[in-house]
Scaffold this active site. Structure first.
Site, mmCIF file in Angstrom:
data_model
loop_
_atom_site.group_PDB
_atom_site.id
_atom_site.type_symbol
_atom_site.label_atom_id
_atom_site.label_comp_id
_atom_site.label_asym_id
_atom_site.label_seq_id
_atom_site.Cartn_x
_atom_site.Cartn_y
_atom_site.Cartn_z
ATOM 1 N N GLU A 143 76.642 30.427 -41.397
ATOM 2 C CA GLU A 143 75.466 29.670 -41.224
ATOM 3 C C GLU A 143 74.064 30.284 -41.702
ATOM 4 O OE1 GLU A 143 72.873 27.082 -37.971
ATOM 5 O OE2 GLU A 143 74.223 28.750 -37.341
ATOM 6 N N LYS A 218 72.546 19.516 -40.526
ATOM 7 C CA LYS A 218 73.276 19.786 -39.036
ATOM 8 C C LYS A 218 72.943 18.704 -38.286
ATOM 9 C CE LYS A 218 73.153 23.732 -35.922
ATOM 10 N NZ LYS A 218 72.426 25.216 -35.622
ATOM 11 N N CYS A 255 77.714 24.777 -36.791
ATOM 12 C CA CYS A 255 77.304 25.606 -35.542
ATOM 13 C C CYS A 255 77.359 24.738 -34.347
ATOM 14 C CB CYS A 255 76.035 26.166 -35.547
ATOM 15 S SG CYS A 255 76.122 27.608 -34.479
#
Length: 414
Positions: A143, A218, A255
Site C-alpha cells: 500500500e 480503497k 488494507c
C-alpha cells in the site's frame, strides 16, 4: 521469555528491545520455531499453523540464480512455494506465478520528497527484476509504496506524493510489465485531476502489455488512533471490481478492508480467483489478527489471498499525538512485514521477514478455487436472500433488531 510489540521480556523481568524488528533475533515466527524445535516437532507444528495443501506440506520452488544473486546483493528476503490442486479429467492445470514485494522506505522522511520517491524506485528495481527473472506473472506492491506512510501525521505536505493514475510510478512499472510480460498491481496515492484534484487511496492494475487495465479505490478508511486516514482521502467509489487479466481474475482489497467480511465477499461474488491485500499495519495494533484474516477470507470465499505489509519504523520530522492521552511521538510503530499467501483449502505459506525487504513467490493452480467450491458448497449453501433482507432492513433509520427476550427476564421473583 515473553514478547510484546518490539519489547522482549526475559525471565528476570527486565526488558530488552529488538530494535531491528526481529523476533528474538529471527526473521519470523516460522524461522524461530524451526530453529527451536526438533525436525519432527517442527513438522507437526507447521502442519497445525500452516495447514496442508492437497494433504501435504507446501513444496518450495527452485529460485533462478539471477534472482538469488539479486537477493544476496541487495539484502532482501526471497522465498518461493507452490500450491497444488487435484488433477482433473476435463481441465488442464491453471498455474499462475504470483509475486509480492514488501519494503521499507529508502531515505529518511526529512529528505526532499522527490528524492524519497526516486529512492524507492531505485530500491525496488532489483526486487522487481528478481520477480521478472523468476517468471512471475502477477506482481503486487504494498500500500502507498511510493512514499512513507505519513497519514498518521495529518500534515498536508505529504499530499505532494499523490499522482494521476498514469503518473510517474505507473510509467516506471509499465517498463517492467512490458519487459517481463507481467501484470503489476501498483497501490498509490491517486490525484484525480478530472474531479477537482480529489485524492484517493488507489490500486492501479497494469496489464502484461504495459497497458492500464483499470483501478480500484480503497473501500474502507480507518479512523483508529494514528490511522485516521480520512485527513487525506475518503471511502472509494469503485465498488468491488474484478480484473480479468491474461493470468486470471484478480481483485484488490486495500488494507483496512480486510477487517470487513462483506468486503471480501463482494470480490468473491464478482468472480475473483486471487485477491491481493496490500497493507500498512504496525505490530501493537494488529499483529495477532494478521495471520488470521486473509487466511479466513481465502477459506470463506474459495479464492487465493495475498497479504502484503510494509517493513520498518518510519520517523517523521514533527512529533504528533494519537488522541489517546499518551505523549507525542515521531513514529507510529514498526511495520512488521510478514507478507504471506493463503489458499482456499486453508493452507498458507510461511511469512516473509518481519524486518527486511522481501519478495515472496508462489505458484498457484487456480483450479483449486473451483475444487474447494465443489467440496464445501459455500456458494450453494449460503442464504443470500436472507442476508439481503437483513441488510435491507438494517440500513433503514427505523431498523428494529430481531431480539427475542425471555418473558421471565424482568419479572421479580417471589
Amino acid at each position: 521469555m515473553e514478547r510484546k510489540g518490539d519489547e522482549i521480556t526475559v525471565d528476570n523481568g527486565k526488558k530488552d528491545v529488538a530494535k531491528d524488528g526481529s523476533i528474538c533475533g529471527f526473521d519470523s515466527l516460522h524461522r524461530l520455531l524451526q530453529s527451536s524445535l526438533s525436525p519432527q516437532l517442527f513438522q507437526e507444528v507447521s502442519r497445525l499453523l500452516l495447514g496442508l495443501n492437497c494433504g501435504r506440506a507446501l513444496d518450495t520452488i527452485a529460485i533462478p540464480e539471477p534472482a538469488k544473486s539479486l537477493s544476496s546483493k541487495h539484502d532482501f528476503d526471497l522465498q518461493a512455494f507452490s500450491f497444488l490442486a487435484e488433477k482433473e479429467s476435463l481441465r488442464e492445470p491453471r498455474i499462475v506465478r504470483v509475486g509480492l514485494i514488501q519494503n521499507s522506505i529508502a531515505l529518511p522522511t526529512i529528505a526532499p520528497l522527490l528524492d524519497q520517491k526516486r529512492g524507492i524506485f531505485q530500491k525496488l528495481a532489483p526486487i522487481i527484476e528478481a520477480a521478472g527473472a523468476s517468471g512471475v506473472n502477477i506482481l503486487c506492491l504494498q500500500e502507498a509504496w511510493i512514499m512513507p506512510f505519513a497519514f498518521c501525521t495529518r500534515e498536508k505536505k505529504w499530499c505532494e506524493f499523490a499522482e494521476p493514475v498514469d503518473g510517474e510510478s505507473t510509467q516506471f512499472l509499465q517498463e517492467f510489465a512490458r519487459k517481463y510480460n507481467m501484470v503489476i498491481i501498483s497501490p498509490i496515492l491517486e490525484r484525480d485531476i478530472k474531479h477537482g484534484e480529489t485524492i484517493w487511496n488507489t490500486a492501479v492494475v497494469i496489464g502484461n502489455n504495459g497497458n492500464i487495465i483499470g483501478k480500484h479505490r480503497k473501500n474502507h478508511i480507518p479512523r483508529v488512533g494514528d490511522f485516521n486516514e480520512s485527513t487525506y482521502y475518503m471511502e472509494g467509489n469503485t465498488g468491488h471490481p474484478v480484473f480479468e487479466t491474461a493470468y486470471g481474475k484478480i481483485a484488490i482489497n486495500i488494507c483496512y478492508g480486510r477487517h470487513h467480511p462483506l468486503n471480501w465477499l463482494g470480490f468473491g461474488l464478482n468472480g475473483a480467483e486471487i485477491v491481493f491485500n496490500p497493507s500498512a499495519t504496525v505490530g501493537e495494533l494488529s499483529e495477532p489478527m494478521w495471520p488470521i484474516e486473509a487466511r479466513n477470507a481465502a477459506i470463506a470465499n474459495s479464492y487465493f489471498v495475498c497479504a502484503i505489509n510494509r517493513v520498518g519504523t518510519e520517523i517523521f520530522p514533527n512529533p504528533f499525538t494519537s488522541g489517546d492521552g499518551k505523549p507525542q511521538h515521531a513514529d507510529f510503530g514498526h511495520f512488521y512485514g510478514s507478507s504471506y499467501i493463503s489458499a482456499p483449502d486453508s493452507s498458507c505459506t510461511p511469512s516473509l521477514s518481519r524486518h527486511k525487504d522481501g519478495l515472496l513467490i508462489s505458484d498457484m493452480d487456480l483450479n483449486l478455487c473451483r475444487q474447494l467450491k465443489d467440496k464445501w458448497g459455500f456458494r450453494m449453501t449460503a442464504r443470500y436472500e436472507m442476508y439481503a433482507d437483513l441488510l435491507g432492513r438494517y440500513i433503514k433509520p427505523d431498523f428494529d433488531p430481531q431480539v427475542i427476550s425471555d418473558p421471565l427476564l424482568n419479572k421479580k421473583t417471589s
